[in-house]
Scaffold this motif. Structure first.
Motif, short mmCIF file in Angstrom:
data_model
loop_
_atom_site.label_atom_id
_atom_site.label_comp_id
_atom_site.label_asym_id
_atom_site.label_seq_id
_atom_site.Cartn_x
_atom_site.Cartn_y
_atom_site.Cartn_z
N GLN A 150 0.86 -1.18 0.00
CA GLN A 150 0.00 0.00 0.00
C GLN A 150 0.90 1.24 0.00
N LEU A 151 0.73 2.02 -1.04
CA LEU A 151 1.64 3.14 -1.26
C LEU A 151 0.87 4.31 -1.86
N ALA A 152 0.84 5.41 -1.12
CA ALA A 152 0.16 6.60 -1.61
C ALA A 152 1.15 7.47 -2.39
N VAL A 153 0.62 8.28 -3.29
CA VAL A 153 1.48 9.16 -4.10
C VAL A 153 2.29 10.09 -3.19
N GLU A 154 1.68 10.54 -2.08
CA GLU A 154 2.38 11.42 -1.15
C GLU A 154 3.60 10.72 -0.55
N GLU A 155 3.48 9.42 -0.34
CA GLU A 155 4.62 8.66 0.19
C GLU A 155 5.71 8.53 -0.87
N VAL A 156 5.32 8.42 -2.12
CA VAL A 156 6.31 8.39 -3.21
C VAL A 156 7.11 9.69 -3.19
N ASP A 157 6.41 10.82 -3.07
CA ASP A 157 7.09 12.12 -2.99
C ASP A 157 8.10 12.14 -1.85
N ALA A 158 7.67 11.66 -0.68
CA ALA A 158 8.53 11.69 0.50
C ALA A 158 9.78 10.84 0.30
N GLU A 159 9.61 9.68 -0.31
CA GLU A 159 10.76 8.79 -0.54
C GLU A 159 11.73 9.42 -1.55
N VAL A 160 11.20 9.99 -2.62
CA VAL A 160 12.05 10.64 -3.62
C VAL A 160 12.84 11.78 -2.98
N LEU A 201 6.91 1.73 -9.23
CA LEU A 201 5.45 1.93 -9.14
C LEU A 201 4.74 0.95 -10.05
N SER A 202 3.71 0.31 -9.52
CA SER A 202 2.87 -0.56 -10.35
C SER A 202 1.82 0.30 -11.04
N VAL A 203 1.92 0.38 -12.36
CA VAL A 203 1.00 1.21 -13.16
C VAL A 203 0.50 0.39 -14.34
N HIS A 204 -0.49 0.89 -15.04
CA HIS A 204 -0.88 0.24 -16.29
C HIS A 204 0.04 0.72 -17.41
N LYS A 205 0.36 -0.20 -18.32
CA LYS A 205 1.33 0.12 -19.38
C LYS A 205 0.89 1.28 -20.26
N ARG A 243 -5.63 -0.71 -13.39
CA ARG A 243 -4.44 -0.12 -12.77
C ARG A 243 -3.44 -1.23 -12.51
N GLY A 244 -2.17 -0.91 -12.66
CA GLY A 244 -1.13 -1.90 -12.35
C GLY A 244 -0.80 -2.81 -13.52
N GLY A 245 0.14 -3.74 -13.27
CA GLY A 245 0.55 -4.71 -14.27
C GLY A 245 1.87 -4.40 -14.95
N HIS A 246 2.37 -3.18 -14.78
CA HIS A 246 3.62 -2.76 -15.41
C HIS A 246 4.38 -1.94 -14.38
N LEU A 247 5.71 -2.03 -14.41
CA LEU A 247 6.52 -1.29 -13.44
C LEU A 247 7.29 -0.16 -14.10
N PHE A 281 -3.72 5.15 -13.55
CA PHE A 281 -2.81 4.05 -13.88
C PHE A 281 -2.20 3.37 -12.67
N PHE A 282 -2.01 4.12 -11.59
CA PHE A 282 -1.24 3.66 -10.44
C PHE A 282 -2.09 2.79 -9.53
N ALA A 283 -1.57 1.57 -9.24
CA ALA A 283 -2.31 0.61 -8.44
C ALA A 283 -2.13 0.82 -6.93
N GLY A 284 -1.33 1.83 -6.55
CA GLY A 284 -1.16 2.11 -5.13
C GLY A 284 -0.26 1.13 -4.42
N ARG A 285 0.71 0.58 -5.17
CA ARG A 285 1.69 -0.32 -4.55
C ARG A 285 3.02 -0.21 -5.30
#
Length: 207
Positions: free
Chosen positions: A120-130, A138-142, A154-158, A195-199
């Protein structure tokens, strides 16, 4: 307010000829026709062509290894190692993976990097990690490569998050289109949600 930051991460496509991705994806050129296939480290063009469409996770890992100062192995030997580590499960022509927990454990054991599976990963957490100097798979759709208005799911592609700003997340996309969406592709936040599956998986220097 998100502070804009972008890490200077090297780019690798999941195909050796990144300039031909549009043709590979559309099917007008077969992966077996990739003139650079041998640099993948595959034993045969067939082995390369089997894995190239499935190697988004390995392409992201290679980019991260380059960024964190590690040697970057060729893609197919890396896939073989990932299979042995349980990161992928192959059954005939079917492949399941990238499986986050064994992937994170393998990356830590093999390269001594920080790697954490985040189901479980929110976009805000992505910002914080970056902002902390990390990169995030990020698991997103291609279909994120064209910002398709109606992706099937959503998901299926990294892809690899390498930067963020107030209104966008910057990604390296292993199956992005040349000059359009391969490297440092700024995906508007309003679009990312489709696109983003939140993981994903967070990678960084060891603590």
């Amino acid at each position: 307010m998100t502070v804009a930051t972008t890490h200077h991460v090297p780019y690798f496509s999941q195909w050796e000829s990144s300039s031909l991705v549009t043709e590979f994806v559309s099917g007008t050129t077969a992966a077996t026709s990739d003139p650079l296939w041998k640099s993948s480290g595959a034993d045969s063009v067939e082995e390369y062509a089997f894995w190239a469409p499935r190697m988004c996770g390995m392409a992201c890992l290679r980019m991260a290894l380059g960024f964190f100062g590690q040697p970057v192995p060729p893609s197919v030997p890396l896939v073989r190692e990932a299979l042995a580590a349980g990161t992928y499960v192959r059954d005939g022509d079917q492949v399941r993976g990238l499986i986050y927990a064994p992937f994170a454990a393998w990356v830590t054991a093999r390269w001594g990097l920080f790697a954490e599976a985040r189901p479980q990963l929110a976009v805000e957490e992505v910002d914080a990690e970056v902002l902390r100097g990390r990169l995030v798979l990020l698991s997103v759709h291609k279909a994120i490569r064209t910002l398709d208005p109606r992706p099937e799911q959503r998901g299926g592609h990294l892809v690899l998050a390498v930067g963020s700003g107030p209104d966008h997340v910057t990604i390296h996309n292993p199956s992005g289109f040349p000059e359009v969406s391969q490297q440092f592709h700024q995906v508007p936040r309003a679009d990312l949600a489709r696109f983003f599956a939140g993981r994903g998986v967070v990678l960084g220097h060891a603590h």
